[in-house]
Write a protein that holds these residues in place. Structure first.
Motif, PDB file in Angstrom:
ATOM      1  N   ARG A 121      98.293  91.699  88.826  1.00  0.00           N
ATOM      2  CA  ARG A 121      97.741  90.840  87.775  1.00  0.00           C
ATOM      3  C   ARG A 121      97.123  89.577  88.371  1.00  0.00           C
ATOM      4  O   ARG A 121      96.013  89.177  87.991  1.00  0.00           O
ATOM      5  N   GLN A 130      95.344  84.939  80.751  1.00  0.00           N
ATOM      6  CA  GLN A 130      94.754  86.164  80.223  1.00  0.00           C
ATOM      7  C   GLN A 130      95.822  87.263  80.130  1.00  0.00           C
ATOM      8  O   GLN A 130      96.448  87.613  81.130  1.00  0.00           O
ATOM      9  N   ILE A 149      97.294  90.649  80.512  1.00  0.00           N
ATOM     10  CA  ILE A 149      96.905  91.836  81.277  1.00  0.00           C
ATOM     11  C   ILE A 149      98.122  92.751  81.388  1.00  0.00           C
ATOM     12  O   ILE A 149      99.182  92.329  81.834  1.00  0.00           O
ATOM     13  N   VAL A 202      95.412  99.404  84.492  1.00  0.00           N
ATOM     14  CA  VAL A 202      95.360  97.990  84.097  1.00  0.00           C
ATOM     15  C   VAL A 202      94.510  97.892  82.834  1.00  0.00           C
ATOM     16  O   VAL A 202      93.424  98.484  82.767  1.00  0.00           O
ATOM     17  N   SER A 203      94.982  97.180  81.843  1.00  0.00           N
ATOM     18  CA  SER A 203      94.213  97.028  80.604  1.00  0.00           C
ATOM     19  C   SER A 203      94.358  95.619  80.062  1.00  0.00           C
ATOM     20  O   SER A 203      95.386  94.964  80.256  1.00  0.00           O
ATOM     21  N   SER A 204      93.300  95.174  79.394  1.00  0.00           N
ATOM     22  CA  SER A 204      93.315  93.839  78.795  1.00  0.00           C
ATOM     23  C   SER A 204      92.287  93.783  77.683  1.00  0.00           C
ATOM     24  O   SER A 204      91.224  94.415  77.770  1.00  0.00           O
ATOM     25  N   VAL A 207      88.323  90.622  77.428  1.00  0.00           N
ATOM     26  CA  VAL A 207      88.049  90.136  78.780  1.00  0.00           C
ATOM     27  C   VAL A 207      86.628  89.591  78.809  1.00  0.00           C
ATOM     28  O   VAL A 207      85.679  90.283  78.444  1.00  0.00           O
ATOM     29  N   THR A 222      89.857  98.812  80.345  1.00  0.00           N
ATOM     30  CA  THR A 222      90.943  99.596  80.924  1.00  0.00           C
ATOM     31  C   THR A 222      90.471 100.148  82.260  1.00  0.00           C
ATOM     32  O   THR A 222      89.397 100.745  82.341  1.00  0.00           O
TER      33      THR A 222
END
Length: 272
Positions: free
Chosen positions: A61, A74, A76, A98-100, A103, A113
């Motif tokens: 992260r 952020q 994450i 990894v996803s958020s 962004v 993603t």
């Protein structure tokens, strides 16, 4: 002398106690001790695994926030598949996602993603494979298209499987509304919107008929629209495909595995 006196009396045998049974130590204390030791070892393993997983996920992260210049807070989500400790010993993470949401990179904002496999944690080896998907809602797509000269950004909407827009054509002082369904695609890493269907004042019309009626004036709705996205994403990422699902535009992105260690690939690309 009586008859009984002819048989001498035998002395009674002395009583001897039976030998005491050999004492046996119970096996239960050993079994219990073994169970306790195994339990402690298992607990220690899980604790070590939990600590290692947290450290790996936190490091990933932090690297993403730093490399993409994202806000420190952020949100994450990082998921490392499988048992982490053996992967650390080998020096490679097998499968990471990894996803958020929301962004923001430059003026582009979307839900991202990223899925990567075979990520080396020592040295500069490239990842075995990596890909990403970016989801844009209508407002986020409008923001992206606002940089395209002449595009009627405010009219943009998403109607699976198309992007739609509307504008007006003016001929001999008359203004006639035109709606266009655009098919999104990826061509050489760029987003291309190609006209597929048209409506003139609410009625369906073919492209040829539209050109015959309005001539060169119709070019504004008959043309393809090309959007360079390279300046919004790292140079190690290439737009591979685009589609509309429900109320979202989904962009699938191929990722160069060397992006993990190459600063040049981590920096944003450029548009010609």
């Amino acid at each position: 002398m009586s008859a009984g006196d002819t048989h001498p009396t035998q002395p009674l045998p002395e009583w001897a106690p039976a030998p005491a049974p050999r004492s046996r130590r119970s096996a239960w204390p050993w079994i219990i001790s073994a169970v306790i030791v195994v339990g402690l070892a298992v607990a220690a393993w899980f604790i070590a695994e939990w600590v290692a997983r947290g450290l790996v996920e936190r490091t990933i992260r932090e690297q993403i926030v730093t490399n993409l210049a994202l806000p420190a807070d952020q949100p994450i989500d990082v998921t490392v598949e499988g048992t982490v400790i053996p992967q650390l010993v080998v020096g490679e993470l097998d499968d990471v996602t990894v996803s958020s949401q929301d962004v923001t990179i430059g003026s582009l904002t979307g839900d991202v993603t990223v899925h990567a496999q075979g990520i080396a944690i020592r040295g500069d080896a490239a990842a075995d494979s990596a890909a990403a998907s970016v989801r844009l809602d209508t407002q986020q797509l409008q923001t992206l298209l606002s940089g395209v000269e002449g595009f009627p950004t405010e009219s943009v909407a998403l109607a699976e499987p198309d992007v739609t827009m509307s504008t007006e054509l003016s001929v001999f002082g008359l203004t006639i509304p035109v709606s266009v369904a655009l098919t999104p695609s990826a061509v050489e890493g760029e987003l291309v919107l190609t006209p597929a269907r048209f409506q003139l004042a609410g009625a369906d019309i073919a492209a040829d008929d539209l050109r015959n009626r309005f001539g060169g004036v119709a070019d504004v709705v008959l043309r393809d629209w090309t959007v360079c996205v390279a300046e919004y994403i790292p140079a190690g990422m290439t737009l591979a495909s685009v589609s509309v699902e429900g109320e979202e535009l989904i962009a699938d992105v191929d990722i160069d595995g060397a992006i993990m260690s190459d600063p040049a690939l981590q920096a944003n690309g450029t548009c010609a």
